[in-house]
Design an enzyme around this catalytic site. Structure first.
Site, PDB file in Angstrom:
ATOM      1  CB  CYS A 131      -0.938  -0.004   1.203  1.00 52.65           C
ATOM      2  SG  CYS A 131      -2.000   1.458   1.271  1.00 52.65           S
ATOM      3  CB  CYS A 134      -0.630   2.521   4.001  1.00 51.60           C
ATOM      4  SG  CYS A 134      -2.213   1.969   3.364  1.00 51.60           S
ATOM      5  CG  ASP A 135       3.147   1.130   4.384  1.00 54.05           C
ATOM      6  OD1 ASP A 135       2.597   1.612   5.393  1.00 54.05           O
ATOM      7  OD2 ASP A 135       3.063  -0.068   4.064  1.00 54.05           O
TER       8      ASP A 135
END
Lengths: 307, 307
Positions: A131, A134-135
């Site tokens: 992701c 997200c990261d």
């Protein structure tokens, strides 16, 4: 007979259970894996109000929140069948046993597709991510590779290009499945290198990712030194149970939902990554929002039917 | 010129700022009231993962989260005008000063309508509530009144009937504007009493609400002893700034948004209570979810335009 049965123990399911309990609905929440995909996030960072929290910790907090309500029955079981029954739905568990409920919320999540190469599992959460949204933030000034050729890969590379020093976009074909303007925009970025017609053979590291090996050399070497590998080759929403009820899918294979998160089957709702809500933007906070909306829909449905 | 200007300092605006920062967009967040409507919640209870948190505390945590990102410029100012400018939008502040941004997110919230009777302000948060979904749970086994005749009032009464011992539904007319099946369902509940053709004159109490006075007696008395008064007479979404850009409204007067929370004006997005997203279910967690989706849309928009 429960008022609502929530299948799935991730952010969407937990939030639905919290809302259902506060509406004083008799609520069943059931699933196999506590925390769902949420537990795979080493560091969340985008859960509003928590600058630093791990996925497992956030999911544990939500689980405790659910368990604070006596209105909620929390079961650990694998649901193998969902079918219509008089006045609602019947859930069947692996190994036997059933429950009935007037409504159901599918919060069954999705599974990110894996490359299936050596090192992938070993370094999951230690440089291997599924992701970019997200990261990416954790790779400021670093070198990363993105693997894939669809929208998610190209968008992921664009997000990473904002943050990282250098981005390799590795795709096994010459052309992208993503919309051309996306990949054209990417080509203009000085810190993005296209590695086309190449596949990853292995992810290597030492405690955390340090590089990857390609099947065929690129610019004279079959090694790329990277701090992170983002595998963006799609996801498989867990729609099997909902399909037993013949809930319709959207054009991307997710459960098709209306504004109230209701599927095409009256009384059957969906929330979180399995649903096509929130513009397919799969995040803790969007899953939670959908869980709340679904319960509002369940409540209206039950009222209409004479709760 | 900023990449994105977020107008509004509630759950939607804060979450949008967090997501924008993590995408490394140059971000402006501006508004007058830190925390937006969130600060009016004495006890939240339905923010997933926090069994007990006050609205002001939750908003303070989100604000600190926003302020942890150097990508975000946080301004306290009243925006009086939003207009199109070369390459984006121009914000004008009260007392002078402007900022420009390539995209804008309206997270301007809404204001719950007040009855305007004596005691209403004094007991706000001490028995006077404007959100049955949010606060019903705190009235288990108690006696409450709901004031209003539309969907929100009737749905609010239904939610409260699940929890409270006794619910009075006070409406100044004989008929409800709400869909008939809702009010018909309510009539069958033994703990709901319809108080029709009556208006509230005053909310009374002693530190917290103990009752209310009616303009005309009901069942022989112009007093009702209640522990809580839920005022559900609608809300006014703060659409004025967006309307300067001619953003379209939905049939309920909220900003009309697509799946990506974009309004009818390209590059202008909306999130939270001002938008018609999340099926008009205005909650902390739905506002936050919409803030995230809006930023994902902003990012895609900027990429398309060649960020």
């Amino acid at each position: 007979m429960f008022d609502v049965a929530i299948i799935g123990l991730g952010a969407a399911g937990y939030t639905a259970a919290i809302y259902a309990a506060r509406y004083k609905l008799s609520t069943l929440i059931v699933g196999e894996e506590e925390g769902g995909m949420g537990v795979t996030a080493a560091e969340v960072g985008n859960w509003p109000g928590d600058i630093e929290v791990s996925g497992p910790d956030l999911m544990e907090r939500m689980k405790k929140h659910v368990q604070s309500f006596k209105e909620v029955t929390h079961k650990s079981a694998r649901v193998v069948k969902v079918e219509k029954a008089a006045g609602g739905f019947r859930l069947q568990y692996e190994g036997g046993g059933t429950d009935e409920s007037r409504t159901v919320i599918f919060a069954t999540g999705s599974k990110k597709r894996q490359l299936g190469v050596a090192g992938e599992k070993e370094f999951a959460g230690k440089g291997v991510s599924y992701c970019a949204t997200c990261d990416a933030f954790f790779y400021r000034g670093k070198t990363v590779a993105v693997v894939g050729g669809g929208d998610a890969a190209v968008e992921g590379a664009a997000i990473l290009a904002q943050v990282a020093k250098q981005v390799y976009l590795i795709h096994r074909r010459k052309e992208f499945r993503a919309e051309p303007y996306w990949s054209n925009q990417l080509k203009e970025k000085t810190n993005v290198t296209f590695v086309l017609e190449r596949s990853v053979k292995e992810i290597v590291g030492d405690g955390k990712v340090t590089g990857l090996a390609l099947f065929h050399p690129f610019n004279g070497s079959d090694r790329l030194a990277v701090d992170g590998v983002f595998i963006e080759i799609g996801a498989d929403p867990a729609v099997e149970l909902a399909q037993q009820l013949k809930c319709a899918l959207d054009d991307r294979g997710y459960l098709k939902v209306g504004a109230d998160q209701q599927t095409s089957v009256p009384g059957a709702f969906a929330a979180g990554d399995v649903s096509g809500g929130s513009n397919h933007f799969a995040q803790f906070v969007t899953a939670a929002g959908e869980g709340a909306v679904a319960v509002s829909g369940v409540f209206a449905f039950l009222q209409e039917r004479g709760a």
